[in-house]
Design an enzyme around this catalytic site. Sequence first.
Site, short mmCIF file in Angstrom:
data_model
loop_
_atom_site.label_atom_id
_atom_site.label_comp_id
_atom_site.label_asym_id
_atom_site.label_seq_id
_atom_site.Cartn_x
_atom_site.Cartn_y
_atom_site.Cartn_z
N ASP A 98 0.86 -1.18 0.00
CA ASP A 98 0.00 0.00 0.00
C ASP A 98 0.90 1.24 0.00
OD1 ASP A 98 -2.18 1.76 0.50
OD2 ASP A 98 -3.19 0.19 1.65
N ASP A 200 -2.96 4.86 -2.29
CA ASP A 200 -3.93 5.54 -1.43
C ASP A 200 -4.32 6.90 -2.01
OD1 ASP A 200 -5.10 5.35 1.36
OD2 ASP A 200 -4.04 7.25 1.57
N GLU A 260 -6.72 3.75 -5.43
CA GLU A 260 -7.92 4.20 -4.75
C GLU A 260 -8.21 5.59 -5.30
OE1 GLU A 260 -9.63 5.06 -0.26
OE2 GLU A 260 -7.67 5.80 -0.83
N HIS A 321 -11.48 -1.81 4.29
CA HIS A 321 -11.25 -1.40 5.68
C HIS A 321 -11.84 -0.03 6.00
CE1 HIS A 321 -8.31 0.55 3.22
NE2 HIS A 321 -7.92 1.31 4.23
N ASP A 322 -12.47 0.61 5.02
CA ASP A 322 -13.04 1.94 5.25
C ASP A 322 -14.56 1.94 5.22
OD1 ASP A 322 -10.54 3.23 5.39
OD2 ASP A 322 -10.45 3.45 3.22
C1 NOJ Z 1 -7.72 5.99 2.44
C2 NOJ Z 1 -7.44 4.81 3.30
O1 NOJ Z 1 -8.06 3.68 2.76
C3 NOJ Z 1 -7.92 5.15 4.68
O2 NOJ Z 1 -7.94 4.04 5.53
C4 NOJ Z 1 -7.04 6.24 5.21
O3 NOJ Z 1 -7.52 6.66 6.47
C5 NOJ Z 1 -7.02 7.44 4.26
N1 NOJ Z 1 -6.88 7.06 2.89
C6 NOJ Z 1 -5.87 8.35 4.58
O4 NOJ Z 1 -4.67 7.74 4.18
#
Ligand code: NOJ
Length: 531
Positions: A98, A200, A260, A321-322
């Site tokens: 990541d 990210d 992402e 995970h979000d």
């Molecule tokens: C996206 C990530 O998936 C998330 O978990 C993170 O808090 C934010 N970006 C900041 O890096």
Amino acid sequence: MEWLWWRDGVLYQIYPRSFMDASGDGVGDLEGIRRRLDHLAWLGVDGIWISPCFPSPMADFGYDVADYRDIDPLFGSLEDFDRLVRDAHAHGIRVVLDLVPNHSSDRHPWFLESRADPASPKRDWYVWRDPKPGGAPPNNWISIFGGPAWEWDEPTGQYFLHSFLKEQPDLNWRNPELVREMHGVLRFWFERGVDGFRIDVIQRIAKDPALRDNPEIADSPGGYGGQRHVHDENHPDVHGMLRGLRAVADEYPERMLVGEVYLRDPAEVAKYYGQGDQLHLAFNFALLFTPWDAQRFGAEIQAWDSLVPAEGWPVHVLSNHDAPRHASRWDDPEHGEARARLAAMLLLTLRGTPFLYYGEEIGMRNVEIPRERLQDPLAHTLHPSVARDPERTPMQWDASAGSGFTRAPPWLPLARDAALRNVERQRAERSSLLWLYRDLIALRRRTPALQRGSFRRLESPDGVLAYERRAGASVARIALNFTPEAQRVELGAEPLAGGLRSAYGTPLPAAPEPVELAPSEGIVLVVAASR
Ligand code: NOJ
């Protein structure tokens, strides 16, 4: 065309804190992942994406990196990492790391230097600005994690920009030295055998160079959602920056970048593929927000399928995970289990690379976490109800006290039903969700239409999503019943070579016409080659 792991395979996201704790401190680690490779190989996945495992003060659980070229001692060492890569490769499993390019930790030596001395060359690696006359922040930008996106630094009399926590200062991708350094980071891990990167919030690395105010939305409650984000992300220059990253990946064979791209407009997301010279894969998060409705799913999937450029390849994800786990989002007292099975069938039969999120293969749900045990910083900066801990709880391996995850008290509570819902138990039960995932992955692997085929929606009754996948002589037809009633679907009359029913209850029909689907049941039919 030859088999290509990130296009034709199935990928699996691991949140390293929660997968397997080998060291016995209640937090998962790399050695733990290595010891569970057998599970992943048995399941049939072709690659793992590991959320950040680099040295970090863990203000955002690793998304605040303090050293891009090392492993946090909590997760192990570089030697552990090398061992994991070696053993994963021996199992035919690729390893994706990541990359967090938009921001570092405020403890990163770069930021410490940048902050300490305005004259240092590192000052420009971050985004520093003078206050407005009167002392206000340079513009109206707001942090995604709450509050202004600017933090005042008294000793040097300037503000620095942070799109997320103030402990995550934004890096300045307009500084060529920083870009060179980041390219070096990619090479560092590629040289160690890493197969790719998940990147990210890539849409944020390019902002308006003039840092203009975002337009405010009239009559909105304010906050992040109260602005149109036209200047703080997705500046057209992002595409040149991505081409730079892609060129580095292309220095090595079969490396992959999946981004992402957190933008609501899928047409904008599709631009991140470029002309086959930017991302290999761009996550489309539409299904994370789609209610349980066949029409809505059909519309989202079709829209995305037609937007991805010919040189690109779609990617689908139901959980990460979000976001709340999909088995919870689409749960239902009567049909919850059947829906989780149907969702698996959808994900693994769509045109595009499927990304599983650890635990979805056993139907893990969100776990309610007592307020005092919430860890996610969002619980404080925004609101406890948006904390992401419920979808990050430890993997449920077996019925033992620590659910096979740990011998110590786990960093987040285990699900209350961990003794009932776990890998060991579902492996022993041939009709479990876990076996359905495995069977679907195997079917996908041996059916060219499911791996590489085109996507076309088929006529179907209301509440049923039906589609055909086709690659040359290989044809598969899929029908998914989103309703709580039985349904009858016409899927053609050709003889069948195989397939699967999501419910495992009834045998497959010999010829497909018409197919009876039980409530919340799905079917994949592989048509016998007609030659
Ligand atoms: C996206 C990530 O998936 C998330 O978990 C993170 O808090 C934010 N970006 C900041 O890096």
